[in-house]
Each structure stands twice: as C-alpha cells, then as structure tokens.
Design an enzyme around this catalytic site. Sequence first.
Site: not given
Ligand SMILES: [Zn+2]
Length: 364
Positions: A66, A125
């Site tokens: 992501d 994340e």
């Molecule tokens: Zn990163």
Amino acid sequence: MTIKELFFKLLSFKSITPDDDGAYEFIKSYMQDWEVIELNIEDTKNLILYKKFGDGLHLSFAGHIDVVPCDENWKSDPFSPLEKDGYIYARGAQDMKSGVCAFLYTCKNLEDFNGTISILLTSDEEGDGTYGTKKILQYLKKEDFLPDCAVVAEPTCSEFFGDSIKVGRRGSINGIVEIFGRQGHAAYPEKSINTIHKIAPILDKLAEHCFDGGDEFFAPSKLVLTDIRSGYEVTNVTPGHLKFMFNVRNSTKTKKEDVEEYIKELLQDCEFTLKLSRGSYPFITDKNSILIEKMTKSVEQVLHVKPAHSTAGGTSDARYMGFYGIDVVEFGTRNDTIHAPNERVKFEEVEKLVEVYEHFLKSF
Ligand SMILES: [Zn+2]
C-alpha cells in the site's frame, strides 16, 4: 521480466491503503512456483509466499504494497511511472515498492538457499495496520512458522544510498493532559485558578525533557510538546481549563511508567487527568547477530560504503517482529521523497538493492 519492467508494473497498481488494486494477483502469478497463503481480514489483504530450498533457517522478506494518497501537487500521474534523468517518478517509488520489487526479483531468480524463504506482504502499513503484519505474525506463530530472522525493505537511507541500515526502532508514547482550574476576571486573579499560570512554571521541564541519556543505538528519549490550548482569545477572562499533548520517542531505557511518574510529579499542585497510550515498543537487534553482520557486509561489498546502524525515524512494521523476538534488519533505498508529491527514486538504487539482497542471501 527485467527489474525495470517488474518495478513499473508494481508502481502502476493504485494500491492506496488498504486496496491492493490487483497487485497480489500479479505477484502470485509472478512468483508462480511459491506456496501461497492469503490472509484477508476485514478490509486488509495479506499475502504470504514461501519456498523451502533446504533445511536451514527461515528467513523472511517483508513489506507493504500500500501507498499513501496523492494531492494535486503531482506534475505527472502518480500511478503511471515516469522515467526522467535516471529517476522514476511514481507514488511508492521509494516507500516501498522499490524494496518490494527488489526482494521479489531476488527471490524469483534465487536458485539455492540453505533454508526456507518467505515473503510477507500487507496492504495496510500506511493506515493503522490493525489487520496487517500484526495478524500475519499471529498466524505464523499459531502455525509454528515464525521466521528466525527478517529483512524489512523500507527505504532506510537519508543522504546517500547505503548510508544506513536500521537495526531497531524507537518506541512511541503519546500523552494527553487536561488541567482544571477556575475561570475568572483578569482584574481579580486571586479569585480564580488560572490554568495557564499553573503550567507556566513547569513548561521548561516539559519541553525537550530527556528521560534518559540515550546510548550507542538510541537518541535520548525526549518529550516533545505537540499542542497546548487554553483560554478564550480575549484579554479580560482567565482560563479555567488547559489541555496539552505530547509524544515521546523512547529508547529501551524509558518505559511508559517512567513518563507517567514524571508528569504526575510535575503536576502535583494541579487538578488534572493524564491519558497515556503506547504507539509502539522500542526494540533493537543485537549488532553481533549474523543478520546484522551479513547485511552490513553486503552493503559494504556491493555499494562500497559503510552503513551506520540506525534506530532513527518513525515506526515501521519491523516493530511487530521485534515484539516476537525475531531478529530484524531494515535496508532499502533513500527516503528523501517518501509521502511527498512527486515521489521519486534513482532507478540505479533499485538495481543495486537487488545486488545487495543477492549478495546477502548468498552469504548464508
Ligand atoms: Zn513504508
């Protein structure tokens, strides 16, 4: 597929947290002879790929697919990689499709290794990460398949490529304090309890207070004030309420309890509430571990620079591995344009990163 073709392909997925935008389907087909475990929880997609080459240790490469959103200050389409003057411009060019590209390419072309390699990918994340790497590790623990050591391919270098590998991360502690007094007239200060006057004498004991002196790996754990508010934006009313916020990036020497005790002691003459939350725990991988030693050597031999062993910067998913006692090292490209408009990476760094990872794997 060349490294560049693979990199462009990964960059073209509009994988804004927590959407992988089809990246995983592509990665599964690219790594076609690897075993696949998909761990989709709520809106987060996690992908585990692994291959057993031999009976030795289990090493993981970890990363996130992501990326953060883009604003209107981009000069090109953030999801159509643009090559110019040796740089590739695209969202995720540094953070961290560069690293993901480098380890996928390295693993795809790996012929032998004395052990098992796994690839751990998450689509969350950059968000709060609730169902990301944390869940992957919980799952691996349950299956008795936790890696012995891990490489997180976050962009770690600041001034030039190869200048630092991360051997740990500081923790993070957040605090919110509310002080209660009694509102009044500025002309009759004796009749009120002015919360700004309450805090004024101790401000210098808050701002930049160090809870420890740091050590070889960690900077001192410093209190950083992030917000103070009180009053009514007038000159004739004294405030009866004040709220301030702070953050401490802590080393392994300072605990949440130490911060709590210090704040309580400072505010002993006030009526107040204190809310403390822990963003993450600090961790450090032993510098004598083979993981750190081998990554350091590989950077030295491929890039001809001596990387510093750093714990600076924000948090990364490496902290969850530290929590499980997995030796973890982070090494990737420079990070000077991460999360910024017109994020870019020197393509040569991605090619060299592949060489570093290849050298690293061969050294086992
Ligand atoms: Zn990163």
